[in-house]
Design a protein around this motif. Structure first.
Motif, PDB file in Angstrom:
ATOM      1  N   VAL A   1       3.079 -39.269  12.328  1.00 33.26           N
ATOM      2  CA  VAL A   1       2.650 -39.904  13.585  1.00 33.26           C
ATOM      3  C   VAL A   1       3.610 -40.986  14.065  1.00 33.26           C
ATOM      4  CG1 VAL A   1       0.202 -39.413  13.488  1.00 33.26           C
ATOM      5  CG2 VAL A   1       1.106 -41.404  12.302  1.00 33.26           C
ATOM      6  N   ALA A   2       4.543 -41.423  13.195  1.00 30.56           N
ATOM      7  CA  ALA A   2       5.518 -42.412  13.640  1.00 30.56           C
ATOM      8  C   ALA A   2       6.383 -41.875  14.771  1.00 30.56           C
ATOM      9  CB  ALA A   2       6.401 -42.861  12.482  1.00 30.56           C
ATOM     10  N   ASP A   3       6.531 -40.552  14.828  1.00 33.00           N
ATOM     11  CA  ASP A   3       7.353 -40.004  15.901  1.00 33.00           C
ATOM     12  C   ASP A   3       6.506 -39.322  16.980  1.00 33.00           C
ATOM     13  OD1 ASP A   3       7.390 -36.910  15.526  1.00 33.00           O
ATOM     14  OD2 ASP A   3       7.702 -37.688  13.518  1.00 33.00           O
ATOM     15  N   ALA A   4       5.201 -39.595  17.004  1.00 35.47           N
ATOM     16  CA  ALA A   4       4.307 -38.940  17.959  1.00 35.47           C
ATOM     17  C   ALA A   4       4.731 -39.223  19.400  1.00 35.47           C
ATOM     18  CB  ALA A   4       2.880 -39.412  17.743  1.00 35.47           C
ATOM     19  N   THR A   5       4.797 -38.169  20.197  1.00 35.92           N
ATOM     20  CA  THR A   5       5.147 -38.301  21.611  1.00 35.92           C
ATOM     21  C   THR A   5       4.024 -37.687  22.436  1.00 35.92           C
ATOM     22  OG1 THR A   5       7.432 -37.927  20.979  1.00 35.92           O
ATOM     23  CG2 THR A   5       6.918 -37.825  23.325  1.00 35.92           C
ATOM     24  N   PRO A   6       3.428 -38.464  23.360  1.00 39.04           N
ATOM     25  CA  PRO A   6       2.370 -37.875  24.176  1.00 39.04           C
ATOM     26  C   PRO A   6       2.931 -36.974  25.270  1.00 39.04           C
ATOM     27  CG  PRO A   6       2.666 -40.204  24.706  1.00 39.04           C
ATOM     28  CD  PRO A   6       3.642 -39.880  23.621  1.00 39.04           C
TER      29      PRO A   6
END
Lengths: 308, 254
Positions: B193-198
């Protein structure tokens, strides 16, 4: 800011923190297990019989030794010290100390997992190789007396250096290797937890505009990542996942600097260096990689078109 | 720290990682392609804890022997230490993720996190690797990500006019939205989730303002060319919206 918004932020913070930890902990455990089993099952005397004495082949061997001893930057210090105590040539140990935390199967795998095949992965391995080789060669004329602490030949304090020979009395070598791995994991996990907390806090608390301003500038992004790599002290087996959190915001060259410099030198490894090397040499071991990584990052950002 | 204490911490870690799998919350945190690492970690932590707990039994045996022979000082990894003040609090740091993970109800990233990030809407730009467009599913099963990839490969939004879609996502809205629009959003996660992009598509729905922020919904409708913030893009004109639970896999994995 309303209470609801604050709770929302807190929840996001916890989710990101746990995400980094859950992704990274298996890699840290794998590194610890490898180091634990090396400690007990590898005969260093056999290895030393095959080490070259001339500087260039020695330094070259040192950079590749991590493929046989896959240790992160915490594990590498006691292993290096023990190898030096057995008469390892100077350039091998220095090159090994600086390169092994990156050029080893576990770290290459975790970097691949985070960034895939691409310039970050090969840039990390390639530039680590070059910097470690150069510094290894620079140390070739240094004598043991001027390089090591007096304690290195005798009883040493910095870390786990006791003999494991009587492990037989404590119930089998496998059990002893597992306990060694567990000690390594517990020692290092707190740096991972603190690093994950800081990374998660940065993502949820610091306004994107501020980060973008620092992170998109070719000079400040490199300086910031250099400093961050030193301060965060994240284990090299997992730092790729933390770096990923910055990847969209900071220049790619600054991410590379973080991934090359962080494994060589950080707060915790500097402290451990002092248990092996004299303070003057420790200063070199911090300043030389920092300078080279800084030049690398600035060169890529200013001359290679942002390097993507 | 005593080996028993270290063994218990390792057991706690094994239990925490196991609970992520057994409670089905693992995919709130990481991409499913790394799930095997979590399985391996459960086994690894368990093995290490056995290594520590083994000493308890052996310590007893050693002590019995020592009384008779007293030949050599017992050297066990566990009892000379490692017990600097710093390592004495090491257990707190290691237990922090375990405590947070077990005590705080797990929830995937939602509208709150989307608001602090740059949202990719209408087209993907650099959000995912190029070349992924060859992997687009057939129209009927396309998810949000598949549609955005399709929009990327076709610069004219009108090309999607009247194409039907049924999409799952959470409701996102900020001050840029009029009362009859919201964004149907999901996060894409390539590692954790550290690289989560919406990402998201704009949905046209008369009662959009009544939908609570963060509510997961299934939207059925058809695309029509439209615009958002001055940018031309396909807009999903909804004909039906059904609230749903948070799916087992809330993120999309490119």
């Amino acid at each position: 800011m309303t209470i609801a918004l604050l709770l929302e932020r807190l929840q996001t913070f916890i989710t990101i923190f746990l995400g980094i930890f859950i992704e990274a902990a298996p890699f840290l455990l794998a590194g610890s297990l490898v180091s634990g089993f090396i400690e007990l099952f590898l005969n260093r005397d056999t290895l030393l019989r095959f080490t070259p004495r001339r500087a260039l082949p020695a330094a070259l061997l040192g950079t590749g030794l991590g493929l046989i001893f896959p240790v992160c930057e915490c594990g590498v210090v006691p292993v290096t010290r023990r190898l030096y105590q057995k008469g390892l040539p100077m350039p091998i140990g220095i090159a090994f100390l600086l390169a092994a935390p990156v050029i080893n199967p576990v770290v290459i795998a975790s970097t691949w997992a985070a960034f895939g095949w691409g310039p970050i992965l090969w840039g990390r391995v390639g530039f680590t190789f070059i910097i470690a080789l150069l510094i290894g060669l620079m140390f070739q004329r240094a004598t043991a007396a001027e390089t090591f602490t007096p304690a290195v030949s005798g009883q040493i304090t910095a870390s786990c250096t006791h003999s494991h020979a009587p492990a037989a009395t404590s119930g089998g070598r496998i059990g002893a290797a597992l306990r060694h791995a567990g000690d390594d994991f517990l020692d290092m996990a707190r740096y991972l937890v603190i690093g994950s907390l800081l990374a998660a806090a940065m993502q949820t608390l610091v306004p994107q505009a501020v980060l973008l301003a620092i992170g998109s500038n070719p000079v400040t992004s490199v300086l910031a990542m250099l400093l961050l790599a030193f301060v965060l002290s994240i284990c090299s087996t997992v730092d790729a996942f933390v770096a990923l959190a910055f990847a969209g915001i900071f220049t790619p060259a600054s991410i590379l600097v973080f991934l090359v410099f962080g494994p060589m030198v950080d707060i915790k490894s500097s402290a451990m260096f002092l248990g092996v090397f004299r303070p003057r040499k420790v200063a070199y071991l911090i300043a030389l990689p920092a300078l080279m990584a800084l030049l690398l990052g600035l060169f890529l950002n200013l001359n290679a078109g942002g390097w993507r | 720290m005593k080996p028993a204490g270290k063994g218990l911490i390792m057991l706690a870690l094994a239990w925490f990682f196991f609970s992520l799998i057994s409670r089905g919350t693992l995919y709130f945190y990481i991409n499913n392609r790394f799930a095997w690492l979590t399985f391996a970690a459960v086994l690894g932590f368990f093995a290490v804890s056995l290594g520590y707990l083994q000493t308890l039994r052996l310590r007893q045996a050693d002590d019995d022997e020592d009384e008779d022979t007293a030949a050599q000082p017992p050297h066990d990894h566990a009892h000379h230490d490692h017990n600097t003040p710093a390592t004495r609090v090491a257990w707190f740091w290691v237990l922090l993720p375990v405590l947070l993970g077990l005590l705080v109800p797990a929830r995937p990233l939602g509208a709150g996190a989307a608001g602090t990030r740059e949202i990719t809407v209408g087209s993907l730009n650099a959000a995912i690797a190029p070349g992924a467009s060859t992997l687009v599913s057939p129209d009927s099963t396309r998810n949000l990500l598949d549609w955005l990839i399709a929009f990327d490969s076709q610069p004219d939004p009108a090309a999607f006019n009247n194409q039907p879609a049924t999409l799952l996502g959470f409701v996102y809205r900020d001050s840029n939205f009029s009362g009859d629009r919201f964004m149907l959003s999901r996060f894409i996660v390539s590692c954790c989730v550290a690289d989560a992009t919406p990402i998201g598509v704009i949905v046209q729905w008369p009662a959009a303002a009544d939908l609570p922020l963060d509510q997961w919904v299934e939207v059925s409708g058809a695309f029509q060319a439209g615009e958002f913030n001055g940018q031309a893009m396909p807009v999903l004109h909804a004909t039906a919206i059904t609230p749903t639970d948070v799916p087992r896999q809330p993120y999309l994995f490119p």
